[in-house]
Each structure stands twice: as structure tokens, then as C-alpha cells.
Write a protein that holds these residues in place. Structure first.
Motif, short mmCIF file in Angstrom:
data_model
loop_
_atom_site.label_atom_id
_atom_site.label_comp_id
_atom_site.label_asym_id
_atom_site.label_seq_id
_atom_site.Cartn_x
_atom_site.Cartn_y
_atom_site.Cartn_z
N ALA A 71 -8.21 4.41 3.76
CA ALA A 71 -6.87 3.98 4.13
C ALA A 71 -6.84 3.37 5.53
N ASN A 72 -7.82 3.71 6.36
CA ASN A 72 -7.86 3.17 7.72
C ASN A 72 -8.02 1.65 7.72
N ARG A 129 4.45 -0.95 3.21
CA ARG A 129 3.95 0.39 2.91
C ARG A 129 5.05 1.14 2.16
N VAL A 130 4.68 1.79 1.07
CA VAL A 130 5.65 2.44 0.18
C VAL A 130 5.35 3.93 0.10
N SER A 131 6.34 4.75 0.40
CA SER A 131 6.20 6.20 0.33
C SER A 131 7.26 6.78 -0.59
N VAL A 132 6.88 7.75 -1.37
CA VAL A 132 7.84 8.39 -2.29
C VAL A 132 8.75 9.32 -1.50
N ALA A 133 10.04 9.18 -1.69
CA ALA A 133 11.04 10.03 -1.04
C ALA A 133 11.71 10.92 -2.09
N ALA A 153 0.70 4.77 -6.51
CA ALA A 153 1.37 4.33 -7.74
C ALA A 153 2.70 3.68 -7.41
N ALA A 154 3.42 4.21 -6.43
CA ALA A 154 4.70 3.62 -6.03
C ALA A 154 4.50 2.20 -5.51
N ALA A 172 0.85 -1.19 0.00
CA ALA A 172 0.00 0.00 0.00
C ALA A 172 0.88 1.24 0.00
N GLY A 173 0.32 2.35 -0.45
CA GLY A 173 1.03 3.62 -0.39
C GLY A 173 1.10 4.13 1.03
#
Length: 250
Positions: free
Chosen positions: A171-172, A185-189, A65-66, A55-56
Motif C-alpha cells: 500500500a505504500n 481513496r475509498v474507506s468503508v464507513a 472492494a469499495a 484505492a482502498g
């Protein structure tokens, strides 16, 4: 079962059967090739015959998208055809190709409802002989996740669930328990620096939020290359500049 669902599943059965060939059960794991990541995963990689969630890090489309590209990179490093189940046909083919997944390897199964996406994913996992089965879902109830996990175990096919939110409140649901073997969990850096002016390689913060028989961890990595590989990276907020390790496909 609705007529639409019957038609989708019947078509999916025929398409998988025509491609199946050898259906030997896959065992073991698919390593990332990054020692720091593989070390925290039992078996040294993502288990075949198991369900994995992505998940983002936020409710926005960029992180979502990531997460999809991360899953595409994992699927790219498996052997065989990929079944991708979804309700919104909005995947950008050049993007998943850039993450290493050749669109010609992918069988897309579009459904109107998430219940049908779950049914299609379970059907594909039950047939075996595939590299991986991907499904895009907002919610993943515990009962449904158990069925998917059991289907994956039976044939040894890797199941990848990409959690996509239409609204921030959805998202919860990602915090609810499921039967998945790992949850990411994937976050754009901030992108990696280049020695000359320009846009560097995208970078992600990967959070391993859950792993059976393992511990949570997080890593800053360079996004998937055209072979589905990532590498350990550093940058602002993620420590000092250190040697980057390349990721070789498993």
C-alpha cells in the motif's frame, strides 16, 4: 514480448475492433451530479481522455472492494463497452451489477502478470470507442502512467486504475507520484440509518487525494446505487444530519 502477451493483445484487438463502431473522441467530463464534489473537479466532473486512480483507504479487502465498486459505478455511467483488465478473476458479478455496471457490457481481459495488464490497458485505450478501460494493479510506475495518460488523451477514453494490495506493505506504493489526473481513496464507513431495524445503504468516505489544477477534499457519500450514482451523506463523525442530495448520472 512473450507469446502469452501477444495472444492476449491480439485477442483484445479483435474483440475491440468488432465492437468499435464510431470512434469519435470523447471530450469534456462525466459529472457526479453532486455539486460539492463536482465543484472541486476542473470542468465539473471526471475528465474523459484522462487517467484516474482509486484505492482502498486501508490494506484490507473491504476497503479495496469499495474502491473497485466506486470505479465500477463511474464506468457504469459512461457510454459504450467497458474493458476490465486484471490478474485475478475474483470480481463478484452481482456486486458490480448492484453498483450499476451490467456485466454484459464488460470485456474481461485476464493476464498472468501486471506488465501484461498495463499493456492490455494501453492497447484498449489506444483503440477508442469504449466507455472506459479499467485495470487492477498493485503498482503504477510513473513511466507506465504517462503512457496510459497519453493513450487516454489520444482517443478520449476514460482510464480507471484500481490499486489492489496483496500485502499491507504494498500500500505504500500508492504514495508515489503518477501521471493520473485524479487520485481517490475509498474507506468503508458506518452504513446509513434506516427508519426500521435493518442494514442501511453502505456509506463511503471518499478522499480526493490529488487533482490536477484543483484542491484535495473529502466527502461522506452513500455507495453507488443500481445506476452507478452516489449521494452526499452524513453520519457519526461526518457532521450533523443535513439534506441528502441525489446524484444523477452525467
Amino acid at each position: 514480448m512473450t507469446a502469452v502477451r501477444e495472444h492476449v493483445i491480439s485477442d483484445l484487438r479483435e474483440r475491440i475492433a468488432s465492437l468499435q463502431g464510431s470512434s469519435a473522441r470523447k471530450v469534456g467530463c462525466l459529472p457526479f451530479g453532486v455539486p460539492e464534489i463536482d465543484a472541486v473537479l476542473p470542468g465539473g466532473g471526471l475528465a474523459h481522455g484522462a487517467l484516474h486512480e482509486f484505492a482502498g483507504g486501508g490494506g484490507g479487502t473491504v476497503d479495496g472492494a469499495a474502491a473497485a465498486l466506486f470505479a465500477a459505478g463511474v464506468a457504469a455511467r459512461t457510454k459504450g463497452k467497458i474493458v476490465w483488465c486484471l490478474t485475478r478473476p475474483d470480481l463478484f458479478f452481482p456486486a458490480i451489477a448492484q453498483a450499476g455496471l451490467d456485466p454484459n457490457r464488460v470485456i474481461f481481459v485476464e493476464s498472468d502478470r501486471e506488465e501484461d495488464v498495463l499493456a492490455s490497458m494501453e492497447e484498449a485505450l489506444s483503440y477508442g470507442g469504449l466507455g472506459a478501460v479499467v485495470a487492477e494493479l498493485v503498482r503504477l510506475p510513473m513511466k507506465a502512467s504517462r503512457r496510459l495518460q497519453l493513450a487516454a488523451e489520444k482517443k478520449g477514453t476514460m482510464g480507471l486504475v484500481v490499486r489492489r494490495w496483496r500485502r499491507q506493505t504494498e500500500a505504500n506504493d500508492f504514495g508515489q507520484p503518477t501521471a493520473s489526473t485524479t487520485r481517490w481513496r475509498v474507506s468503508v464507513a458506518v452504513s446509513e440509518d434506516l427508519p426500521v431495524p435493518g442494514v442501511g445503504r453502505p456509506r463511503w468516505l471518499l478522499e480526493l487525494m490529488r487533482v490536477k489544477a484543483g484542491e484535495c477534499a473529502e466527502f461522506c457519500v452513500g455507495a453507488c446505487d443500481d445506476k452507478g450514482r452516489i449521494h452526499l451523506s452524513t453520519g457519526p463523525g461526518y457532521g450533523s444530519n443535513s439534506t441528502r442530495r441525489s446524484l444523477n448520472s452525467g
